[in-house]
Design an enzyme around this catalytic site. Structure first.
Site, PDB file in Angstrom:
ATOM      1  CE1 TYR A 462      30.867  43.249  80.135  1.00  0.00           C
ATOM      2  CE2 TYR A 462      32.691  42.229  81.169  1.00  0.00           C
ATOM      3  CZ  TYR A 462      31.909  43.522  81.039  1.00  0.00           C
ATOM      4  OH  TYR A 462      32.317  44.558  81.318  1.00  0.00           O
ATOM      5  CB  CYS A 463      30.209  40.562  73.981  1.00  0.00           C
ATOM      6  SG  CYS A 463      28.972  39.301  73.824  1.00  0.00           S
ATOM      7  CB  ALA A 464      26.444  43.556  73.956  1.00  0.00           C
ATOM      8  NE  ARG A 466      25.154  36.281  72.209  1.00  0.00           N
ATOM      9  CZ  ARG A 466      25.019  35.759  70.878  1.00  0.00           C
ATOM     10  NH1 ARG A 466      25.823  35.012  70.648  1.00  0.00           N
ATOM     11  NH2 ARG A 466      24.247  36.171  70.148  1.00  0.00           N
ATOM     12  NE  ARG A 468      31.191  37.172  72.914  1.00  0.00           N
ATOM     13  CZ  ARG A 468      30.721  36.786  71.746  1.00  0.00           C
ATOM     14  NH1 ARG A 468      31.249  35.577  71.408  1.00  0.00           N
ATOM     15  NH2 ARG A 468      29.864  37.297  71.258  1.00  0.00           N
TER      16      ARG A 468
END
Length: 530
Positions: A462-464, A466, A468
């Site tokens: 995951y990122c900020a 979302r 993934r």
């Protein structure tokens, strides 16, 4: 090939977030420090001096932070050896290429330089080589990550076995960094000259250049590559460094007062003076009216245009998204609610963002942020000595609220756009706001099912905002089922990649999805160490 290139760009953009994520702490410390001592900027108050110096510790070392974050974020298994390699590589390159070292190579006495010789030396750009050089940080971070991915499983003869595997990587990066420094020694003067001229061109376009940046910033949101664009304007890649210069406030003003030419001016050189007040912050200020007011206006329009039986659910979703946008500047939950179902509205949104940034830049109304264009950052930056008529951004905000509301409300009705609450009857609108642990668990279960089950998930991180995901069978993924979890949107950038837009609660959803997948063969990465 196309999927691989796009995937690499996505991974690069995600890794950049590891460095960007430290900016809010700098904004918080500096903002409070300037509030305590608005005139002396730390000279009249020890607490203010401590806070301002602590915030500057981040800004002064952004290049180093980028090198470590990229090395770690781009490494295959997110191991600390990659981050250590990024640190070693960056220190090696900058020590070999800092101004004093290069002058030593050439037998130049820097203190004795004057006239044309001083100008010639300055034009080569060695003085900007240091811990704050983001471009060097990016290059070294990529080099360290590549070295780690290529050599972290390398075996050596028994008598050298201690240095095999991951321990070998920092050693190799040291040698590779020497080679990189040699290459940069030759090409950096040309690169610096080109980048400096490009930065001058962009800044020379004034409000138009700022507006174009704002437009493309929003246009790249669906791809996640807006982070790469932001690094050009917000950090010290080509000399613009809008966030860094703004947050340093007093230092930037002092540097402007001491500037003698365009090269030493941190703002706009008029030919006889360096202007920074009303100039530094121009690539940030216009975000506040749109994020704090414009998008909430769009949310109200979408709520009022929802069908009567769905207004309650849509109202909850729009309210949550509007509050996040207003307070923190996190806009993706709102943007993804209409980005794909009504792309015309999203294009208009990007145009409005460009107009907002251009107007603020033209009028010289400036404010800055360390995280995003929300009320929290606006409040913190209002005490910054570079904040110029920042309250006019609130006036602009009222105008943009009305503009967004009017345009969205009209076009949704006239064009019968399928915004939230206006979907066909067979499509469900989830009322899951993921407020409790039970809600998050329910959403995680639904997301896994929509992705084709645990057996169809190859990789998860995951990122900020979302999740993934890399999937095995493209056809087994159901966007409709994923959306039943109450997510803001789903993006499928390639045949195997799926991005599930969650918003600020993404970490908790990731943790729950990972927990439910425990025992499966899914490769779990995440962003836990960043």
């Amino acid at each position: 090939m196309k999927d691989k290139v796009f995937g690499n760009l996505q991974q690069f953009a995600k890794a950049l977030m590891g460095a960007v994520a430290v900016m809010p702490v700098a904004a918080l410390l500096l903002g409070i420090g300037y509030r305590i001592d608005p005139d002396g900027w730390g000279a009249n108050s020890i607490p203010a001096a401590v806070l301002i110096k602590s915030g500057s510790a981040v800004l002064d070392n952004l290049g180093l932070i980028f090198a470590i974050a990229l090395a770690y974020g781009l490494s295959r298994d997110k191991n600390g050896a990659a981050a250590l390699s990024g640190l070693i590589g960056f220190l090696t390159v900058t020590n070999l290429l800092k101004a004093e070292t290069v002058a030593g190579y050439r037998g130049i006495d820097l203190e004795a330089l004057e006239g044309a010789d001083a100008i010639s030396w300055a034009s080569e750009g060695w003085k900007v080589v240091g811990n704050g050089n983001v471009l060097f940080g990016i290059l070294v971070g990529i080099l360290a990550a590549w070295t780690y991915n290529r050599f972290h499983t390398t075996k050596l003869p028994d008598f050298l076995a201690f240095f095999a595997g991951r321990r070998l990587v920092p050693i190799l990066v040291s040698f590779f960094s020497i080679i990189l420094a040699g290459v940069l020694y030759i090409v950096w003067p040309f690169v610096y000259s080109a980048l400096f001229n490009f930065g001058e061109t962009i800044q020379g376009m004034g409000a138009l250049g700022a507006g174009l940046y704002g437009f493309f910033n929003r246009l790249l949101i669906p791809t996640g590559l807006h982070h790469a664009l932001n690094s050009i304007f917000w950090f010290d890649v080509i000399g613009i460094n809008d966030i860094g210069k703004f947050l340093k406030g007093g230092e930037t003003i002092a540097a402007a007062a001491a500037a003698t030419d365009a090269a030493s001016c941190p703002g706009t050189w008029t030919g006889s003076a360096c202007e920074v007040v009303g100039v530094v912050g121009r690539y940030q200020a216009g975000f506040f009216p749109v994020m704090m007011f414009g998008l909430p206006g769009a949310a109200l329009a979408m709520y009022l245009r929802a069908t009567p039986e769905r207004k309650k659910v849509v109202g909850s979703l729009m309210m949550a998204g509007a509050l996040a946008a207003f307070a923190t500047g996190v806009t993706e939950p709102l943007e993804f609610s209409f980005m794909f179902v009504a792309p015309l509205l999203y294009l208009i949104h990007a145009v409005f963002m460009g107009i907002s940034v251009a107007i603020a830049a033209h009028m010289g109304w400036t404010a800055g942020f360390g995280f995003s264009g929300g009320a929290i950052d606006l409040s913190l930056s209002s005490g910054n000595p570079l904040a110029n008529q920042w309250w006019m951004l609130l006036v602009m905000g009222v105008v943009f609220f009305a503009l967004y509301f009017g345009v969205f409300y009209a076009l949704i009705g006239v064009l019968n756009l399928r915004t939230p609450g206006r979907e066909p009857d067979e499509e469900e609108v989830s009322d899951n706001l993921m407020e409790s642990d039970a809600d998050v668990a329910e959403a995680a279960t639904q997301i896994i099912a929509g992705l084709g089950g645990a057996e169809n998930i190859a990789n998860l991180d995951y990122c900020a905002t979302r999740l993934r995901v890399t999937t095995k069978d493209y056809a087994a993924v159901s966007e409709k089922d994923i959306k039943k979890a109450g997510v803001a949107g789903v993006i499928r950038p390639s045949q195997t990649a799926v991005q599930v837009v969650i918003g600020p609660k993404v970490q908790f959803v990731y943790d729950e999805v990972a927990r439910q997948l425990a025992g499966s063969t899914v490769a779990l990465e995440g962003e836990k160490a960043l």
